[in-house]
Enzyme design. Structure first.
Site, mmCIF file in Angstrom:
data_model
loop_
_atom_site.group_PDB
_atom_site.id
_atom_site.type_symbol
_atom_site.label_atom_id
_atom_site.label_comp_id
_atom_site.label_asym_id
_atom_site.label_seq_id
_atom_site.Cartn_x
_atom_site.Cartn_y
_atom_site.Cartn_z
ATOM 1 N N TYR A 222 0.811 -1.215 0.000
ATOM 2 C CA TYR A 222 0.000 0.000 0.000
ATOM 3 C C TYR A 222 0.847 1.270 0.000
ATOM 4 O O TYR A 222 0.320 2.366 -0.239
ATOM 5 C CB TYR A 222 -0.934 0.040 1.210
ATOM 6 C CG TYR A 222 -1.865 -1.131 1.361
ATOM 7 C CD1 TYR A 222 -2.115 -2.011 0.306
ATOM 8 C CD2 TYR A 222 -2.489 -1.385 2.579
ATOM 9 C CE1 TYR A 222 -2.953 -3.096 0.461
ATOM 10 C CE2 TYR A 222 -3.344 -2.464 2.741
ATOM 11 C CZ TYR A 222 -3.567 -3.318 1.689
ATOM 12 O OH TYR A 222 -4.403 -4.400 1.852
ATOM 13 N N LEU B 93 -17.632 -3.993 1.619
ATOM 14 C CA LEU B 93 -18.746 -3.298 0.958
ATOM 15 C C LEU B 93 -18.689 -3.523 -0.552
ATOM 16 O O LEU B 93 -19.311 -2.785 -1.320
ATOM 17 C CB LEU B 93 -18.702 -1.805 1.284
ATOM 18 C CG LEU B 93 -18.700 -1.460 2.784
ATOM 19 C CD1 LEU B 93 -18.576 0.035 2.996
ATOM 20 C CD2 LEU B 93 -19.936 -2.011 3.467
ATOM 21 N N ASN C 142 -19.245 3.605 10.037
ATOM 22 C CA ASN C 142 -19.009 2.168 9.916
ATOM 23 C C ASN C 142 -18.892 1.492 11.272
ATOM 24 O O ASN C 142 -19.253 0.325 11.428
ATOM 25 C CB ASN C 142 -17.740 1.911 9.106
ATOM 26 C CG ASN C 142 -17.922 2.206 7.627
ATOM 27 O OD1 ASN C 142 -19.036 2.320 7.135
ATOM 28 N ND2 ASN C 142 -16.811 2.320 6.912
#
Length: 265
Positions: A42, A181, A230
């Site tokens: 990342y 999601l 969330n």
């Protein structure tokens, strides 16, 4: 019980802007998150570490996970780059260190003992794997001295991973679900949204709450107000009728499906 308790976490894949990543991690921890997931791939471990350091939260209360890049899975590279991850994160250890993908330089008989060694040396408290097939998971379980603490895979209401959920129960590890999601596709999924509306739940809360109810630890990526929203999934009450309706959804396809992934070989 699994050797590592993993609450709903903050996923940081795609948080490429250092300031946004740092501030998001800090906001998440101060909102109540206690699990942060990153990876060498990342390219944001520095920002994640800065966000952890800036939060008014005890480090020992936070589960920090990172993953070794597929190109770095030769034994010496595992040992070297894991320590480089610690330097970037500004930590003396991580709680969980994953094999990110069983591709690239991955050689189970050579790679996995290097993870055992890092655990023995205190670089990581726990060892995990990610994006493994059932066969590769069983092989890793056989080779590793350390118990597999977690297996991270794509998992969401349209890709429910029943076999890997069963194996998580069999092997007594956590199944961690990325893209919970469906990379945002659930918000445009008429059948799923109808279930959420029928049970008076925001779609994101239903998706994350479904995962938690089905013994999957979701790690949604979020920024801004969505970070706190969330977290509502942790305490929401979702009826069995709603959960069963999600279970019954027709299975869809993966959202992340690289050509060299283990399941494509």
């Amino acid at each position: 019980m699994p050797p590592l308790e993993l609450p709903l976490g903050l996923g940081t894949s795609g948080l490429d802007d250092p300031a946004e990543c740092r501030d998001t991690v800090t906001a998440a921890l101060e909102a109540g998150y206690r699990h942060v997931d990153t990876a060498q791939m990342y390219d944001n471990e520095v920002a994640v570490g800065e966000g952890i350091a800036a939060a008014d939260v005890d480090r020992d209360d936070v589960t920090v996970a990172t993953k070794v890049h597929p190109d770095n899975l030769a034994p010496e590279a595992v040992r070297e780059t894991a320590r480089e991850s610690l330097d970037r994160l500004g930590l003396d250890r991580v709680d969980l260190l994953y094999v990110h993908w069983p591709t690239g330089a991955y050689d189970p008989d050579a790679t996995l003992p290097a993870f055992d060694a890092l655990r023995d040396e205190g670089v990581t408290d726990h060892v995990g794997v990610s994006n493994f097939t059932p066969a590769l998971l069983r092989e890793a379980d056989r080779i590793l001295d350390a118990p597999i603490a977690a297996h991270q895979v794509e998992c969401h209401p349209r890709f429910q991973q029943p076999t890997l959920r069963e194996l998580a129960a069999e092997f007594d590890h956590r199944l961690v679900g990325y893209s919970p999601l469906a990379r945002g596709d659930l918000f445009d999924d008429d059948a799923f949204v109808e279930i959420a509306e029928r049970h008076d739940l925001p779609p994101a809360v239903l998706a994350l709450g479904w995962a938690l109810a089905r013994d999957v630890t979701p790690i949604p990526k979020a920024t801004g107000d969505h970070v706190a929203e969330n977290l509502r999934a942790v305490n929401v009450e979702i009826s069995e009728a709603a959960l069963d309706a999600v279970d019954a959804l027709e299975r869809g396809e993966r959202r992340l499906d690289p050509d060299d992934a283990a399941w494509n070989r």
